[in-house]
Motif scaffolding. Sequence first.
Motif, PDB file in Angstrom:
ATOM      1  N   LEU A  99     -28.302  64.996  20.446  1.00 31.79           N
ATOM      2  CA  LEU A  99     -28.086  66.184  21.267  1.00 31.79           C
ATOM      3  C   LEU A  99     -27.089  65.903  22.385  1.00 31.79           C
ATOM      4  CD1 LEU A  99     -31.770  67.482  21.545  1.00 31.79           C
ATOM      5  CD2 LEU A  99     -29.972  68.241  19.967  1.00 31.79           C
ATOM      6  N   ILE A 100     -27.162  64.702  22.950  1.00 33.56           N
ATOM      7  CA  ILE A 100     -26.217  64.320  24.003  1.00 33.56           C
ATOM      8  C   ILE A 100     -24.804  64.240  23.432  1.00 33.56           C
ATOM      9  CG2 ILE A 100     -25.602  62.532  25.675  1.00 33.56           C
ATOM     10  CD1 ILE A 100     -28.562  61.759  25.757  1.00 33.56           C
ATOM     11  N   ILE A 101     -24.702  63.601  22.259  1.00 34.64           N
ATOM     12  CA  ILE A 101     -23.398  63.503  21.597  1.00 34.64           C
ATOM     13  C   ILE A 101     -22.876  64.900  21.269  1.00 34.64           C
ATOM     14  CG2 ILE A 101     -22.185  62.632  19.561  1.00 34.64           C
ATOM     15  CD1 ILE A 101     -24.196  60.362  19.455  1.00 34.64           C
ATOM     16  N   ARG A 102     -23.754  65.751  20.768  1.00 38.46           N
ATOM     17  CA  ARG A 102     -23.346  67.106  20.402  1.00 38.46           C
ATOM     18  C   ARG A 102     -22.813  67.869  21.603  1.00 38.46           C
ATOM     19  NH1 ARG A 102     -27.936  71.397  19.483  1.00 38.46           N
ATOM     20  NH2 ARG A 102     -27.862  71.133  21.744  1.00 38.46           N
ATOM     21  N   ASP A 103     -23.539  67.811  22.726  1.00 39.49           N
ATOM     22  CA  ASP A 103     -23.105  68.538  23.917  1.00 39.49           C
ATOM     23  C   ASP A 103     -21.780  68.008  24.437  1.00 39.49           C
ATOM     24  OD1 ASP A 103     -25.388  70.044  23.737  1.00 39.49           O
ATOM     25  OD2 ASP A 103     -26.515  68.857  25.195  1.00 39.49           O
ATOM     26  N   ASN A 104     -21.598  66.687  24.388  1.00 40.51           N
ATOM     27  CA  ASN A 104     -20.329  66.108  24.851  1.00 40.51           C
ATOM     28  C   ASN A 104     -19.167  66.547  23.967  1.00 40.51           C
ATOM     29  OD1 ASN A 104     -21.438  64.727  27.043  1.00 40.51           O
ATOM     30  ND2 ASN A 104     -21.910  62.909  25.832  1.00 40.51           N
ATOM     31  N   ALA A 138     -22.538  68.529  10.023  1.00 42.05           N
ATOM     32  CA  ALA A 138     -21.889  69.105  11.200  1.00 42.05           C
ATOM     33  C   ALA A 138     -22.033  70.622  11.230  1.00 42.05           C
ATOM     34  CB  ALA A 138     -20.414  68.713  11.216  1.00 42.05           C
ATOM     35  N   LEU A 139     -21.842  71.269  10.091  1.00 43.13           N
ATOM     36  CA  LEU A 139     -21.931  72.730  10.068  1.00 43.13           C
ATOM     37  C   LEU A 139     -23.371  73.207  10.257  1.00 43.13           C
ATOM     38  CD1 LEU A 139     -19.426  73.718   7.225  1.00 43.13           C
ATOM     39  CD2 LEU A 139     -19.103  73.827   9.698  1.00 43.13           C
ATOM     40  N   SER A 140     -24.330  72.440   9.746  1.00 40.53           N
ATOM     41  CA  SER A 140     -25.726  72.854   9.908  1.00 40.53           C
ATOM     42  C   SER A 140     -26.199  72.690  11.346  1.00 40.53           C
ATOM     43  CB  SER A 140     -26.627  72.052   8.964  1.00 40.53           C
ATOM     44  OG  SER A 140     -26.606  70.672   9.294  1.00 40.53           O
ATOM     45  N   THR A 141     -25.639  71.716  12.071  1.00 40.39           N
ATOM     46  CA  THR A 141     -26.074  71.460  13.450  1.00 40.39           C
ATOM     47  C   THR A 141     -25.165  72.105  14.492  1.00 40.39           C
ATOM     48  OG1 THR A 141     -24.854  69.353  13.449  1.00 40.39           O
ATOM     49  CG2 THR A 141     -27.183  69.286  12.865  1.00 40.39           C
ATOM     50  N   LEU A 142     -23.879  72.296  14.152  1.00 35.85           N
ATOM     51  CA  LEU A 142     -22.921  72.801  15.140  1.00 35.85           C
ATOM     52  C   LEU A 142     -22.218  74.085  14.700  1.00 35.85           C
ATOM     53  CD1 LEU A 142     -21.169  69.382  15.930  1.00 35.85           C
ATOM     54  CD2 LEU A 142     -22.980  70.470  17.258  1.00 35.85           C
ATOM     55  N   GLY A 143     -22.445  74.508  13.469  1.00 36.74           N
ATOM     56  CA  GLY A 143     -21.712  75.652  12.929  1.00 36.74           C
ATOM     57  C   GLY A 143     -21.857  76.913  13.761  1.00 36.74           C
ATOM     58  N   ASP A 144     -23.077  77.259  14.151  1.00 35.80           N
ATOM     59  CA  ASP A 144     -23.292  78.483  14.945  1.00 35.80           C
ATOM     60  C   ASP A 144     -22.588  78.399  16.288  1.00 35.80           C
ATOM     61  OD1 ASP A 144     -24.825  79.496  12.910  1.00 35.80           O
ATOM     62  OD2 ASP A 144     -26.734  78.852  13.784  1.00 35.80           O
TER      63      ASP A 144
END
Length: 222
Positions: A99-104, A138-144
């Motif tokens: 989640l930290i990596i995603r937000d960054n 990536a699309l399943s976690t960040l696509g939206d």
Amino acid sequence: LVLVIALNALLTYAVFPSLDFSGLQAQFPDLNIDGSLGLWSIIISLVVACIVLIVLRIGHWNNLQKTINRGTYDSMLPIFNTASEVGYGAVIASLAGFLIIRDNILNLSPNNPLISEAVAMTTLAGITGSSSGGLSIALSTLGDDYLRMAVEAGIDPELMHRVAVMAAGGLDTLPHSGAVITLFAICGLTHKQSYLNLAMVTMVIPLIAVTSIIILGTMFGS
């Protein structure tokens, strides 16, 4: 190969759409039938093609059992290499630290989501050693999130999707990639002998291409 492609297309566009899967869905309510049809069709196509190949060469095989055993054994290396790395990437995506990596990554370039999207896709492709595995995670976690960012920035979703697909083909061939290991094993080569050449073709050039697309897309749209 022609039979695999033809039968896959026939099952995908003609046979499966005409079938009623309501009974199967009732028996297995958690089964995503629409998401599984593509996998079913390619598996059936490959099995049928193998059977047809065996039948067509009946009487010409020197040792059919040895051929089948060797084919089965040789298929296990790419299957397990790719599956283990994609599974590893899926575990990474499920961890709290992700989640930290995603937000960054999402905040990497607030004014141009194309840049952060490209970084996210190619990073996950590198972690999983697979462009399709990295792209799906990536699309399943960040696509939206990226779709929302694209709408807010006035970027055509088709351009976002094009950048995502191209970026996933960047770092997917790092030395640990299952495809790279399998390719070298089949060709009888080592990383020391051939990886620099392979990296130039499968990493450097695609990364230059996706960078060009981001620049052109930012300047002129899609």
